[in-house]
Design a protein around this motif. Structure first.
Motif, PDB file in Angstrom:
ATOM      1  N   LEU A 233       0.832  -1.209   0.000  1.00  0.00           N
ATOM      2  CA  LEU A 233       0.000   0.000   0.000  1.00  0.00           C
ATOM      3  C   LEU A 233       0.865   1.257   0.000  1.00  0.00           C
ATOM      4  CD1 LEU A 233      -2.824  -1.021   2.490  1.00  0.00           C
ATOM      5  CD2 LEU A 233      -3.134  -0.435   0.069  1.00  0.00           C
ATOM      6  N   CYS A 234       1.933   1.236   0.764  1.00  0.00           N
ATOM      7  CA  CYS A 234       2.842   2.386   0.768  1.00  0.00           C
ATOM      8  C   CYS A 234       3.417   2.618  -0.625  1.00  0.00           C
ATOM      9  CB  CYS A 234       3.961   2.161   1.781  1.00  0.00           C
ATOM     10  SG  CYS A 234       3.452   2.311   3.503  1.00  0.00           S
ATOM     11  N   ASN A 237       0.963   4.156  -3.034  1.00  0.00           N
ATOM     12  CA  ASN A 237       0.365   5.439  -2.674  1.00  0.00           C
ATOM     13  C   ASN A 237       1.414   6.501  -2.332  1.00  0.00           C
ATOM     14  OD1 ASN A 237      -2.796   5.065  -2.424  1.00  0.00           O
ATOM     15  ND2 ASN A 237      -1.838   3.169  -1.679  1.00  0.00           N
ATOM     16  N   ASP A 238       2.592   6.350  -2.929  1.00  0.00           N
ATOM     17  CA  ASP A 238       3.654   7.362  -2.817  1.00  0.00           C
ATOM     18  C   ASP A 238       4.064   7.644  -1.383  1.00  0.00           C
ATOM     19  OD1 ASP A 238       3.766   7.757  -5.632  1.00  0.00           O
ATOM     20  OD2 ASP A 238       2.011   9.060  -5.528  1.00  0.00           O
ATOM     21  N   ARG A 288      -3.163   7.331   8.012  1.00  0.00           N
ATOM     22  CA  ARG A 288      -3.385   7.226   6.567  1.00  0.00           C
ATOM     23  C   ARG A 288      -3.298   5.770   6.105  1.00  0.00           C
ATOM     24  NH1 ARG A 288       0.288   9.259   1.458  1.00  0.00           N
ATOM     25  NH2 ARG A 288      -1.272   8.706  -0.128  1.00  0.00           N
ATOM     26  N   LEU A 292      -6.051   3.388   4.148  1.00  0.00           N
ATOM     27  CA  LEU A 292      -5.762   2.653   2.915  1.00  0.00           C
ATOM     28  C   LEU A 292      -6.027   1.163   3.095  1.00  0.00           C
ATOM     29  CD1 LEU A 292      -2.436   4.461   1.921  1.00  0.00           C
ATOM     30  CD2 LEU A 292      -4.623   4.629   0.710  1.00  0.00           C
TER      31      LEU A 292
END
Length: 303
Positions: A233-234, A237-238, A288, A292
């Protein structure tokens, strides 16, 4: 400790008192769900297991969990005696028998079965494997952030007991947990054999420094499914993420820290060895990632 918390705290649910538990193909009332004292799992910790969660009638990441179960069984030369489809059917059968639909945690356990004599040689297991599935209505609480204490117990080398193996033999982690509790913490932070920060006794561990997410190389920790989802996920999602060696000095100076696991998803860490981490509360990057991950679960379990 009166305010001790764990990463597996769930809300009380009276329905769990009348559960039916899968034991080798039969549904047994909780009070009568038993295995033999000669069972390899009871006697020697000889078995493998998986923890899974049910959301809105669907098992999250079930393919990854079954992959890990069958790979672990192969690694210890244990024939589960069932196909993947049959294991999944057993999960569904247990779920239906308990009329479960969401916020359910399952522990699926397979041991080498009942032994002829109380000794360790695998050939003494003569009855075939034992499979047990425990399912509970299990909605995580939102306790205060977790306090960690570094302990002397290490996540070891693969030629001793490979830490990637999700086995019933958890004594090393239990001893780490005891040491942490004696130190006044909730859970243990364990180092690897080189002294780098690795994992806790029950969960994978991450820190956040200047917006970057760090976790261990993965060489000495459980190959956590939630851990990998967070890394993925990191990357998608930058959010800069690194699997790297880092020390306690890096950890104490982190802006945030959090744990990952199937049950608790992402649990914030407030302090480590008496040092407050960041604000001591849920940090913005962790928050965050939680969002996500929640969206990923909804996508994974959509009808």
């Amino acid at each position: 400790m009166s305010d001790h918390v764990t990463t597996h705290q769930a809300q009380e649910d009276a329905r769990n008192e009348s559960l039916l538990i899968y034991v080798d193909g039969e549904m047994k009332p909780r009070a009568k769900a038993m295995v033999s004292v000669y069972d390899s799992g009871f006697m020697l910790g000889d078995g493998v297991w998986e923890g899974l969660r049910l959301y809105d009638g669907r098992w999250a990441f079930v393919d990854e969990h079954l992959d890990r179960l069958f790979e672990a069984a192969k690694a210890i030369d244990l024939d589960i005696g069932m196909t993947r489809d049959q294991v999944f059917a057993a999960l569904e059968q247990t779920c239906a028998a308990n009329d479960m639909h969401t916020d359910v945690h399952a522990r699926l356990m397979v041991t080498r079965g009942v032994k002829r004599l109380p000794f360790q040689h695998p050939s003494l297991s003569v009855s075939g494997p034992t499979m047990v599935i425990i399912m509970e209505h299990s909605k995580p609480k939102a306790p205060r952030p977790i306090r960690l204490a570094t302990v002397p117990h290490q996540r070891g080398l693969p030629m001793t007991q490979d830490p990637k193996l999700n086995s019933h033999s958890k004594l090393n982690c239990i001893l780490a947990c005891i040491a942490a509790e004696k130190a006044g913490a909730d859970e243990a932070l364990m180092l690897d054999v080189h002294g780098f920060v690795n994992t806790t006794n029950a969960c994978n561990f991450f820190i956040v420094r200047k917006g970057q997410v760090w976790t261990s190389t993965g060489d000495y920790c459980m190959n956590g499914i939630t851990r990998q989802k967070v890394i993925d996920l990191c990357r998608a999602n930058d959010i800069e993420v690194f699997e790297r060696n880092y020390s306690l000095v890096d950890t104490y100076g982190a802006d945030e820290a959090f744990l990952t696991g199937t049950f608790g998803a992402q649990s914030p860490v407030s302090e480590i060895d008496g040092r407050v981490i960041g604000s001591g509360q849920l940090g913005p990057v962790t928050e965050r990632i939680r969002g996500l991950y929640k969206a990923l679960i909804q996508q994974e379990t959509a009808k």
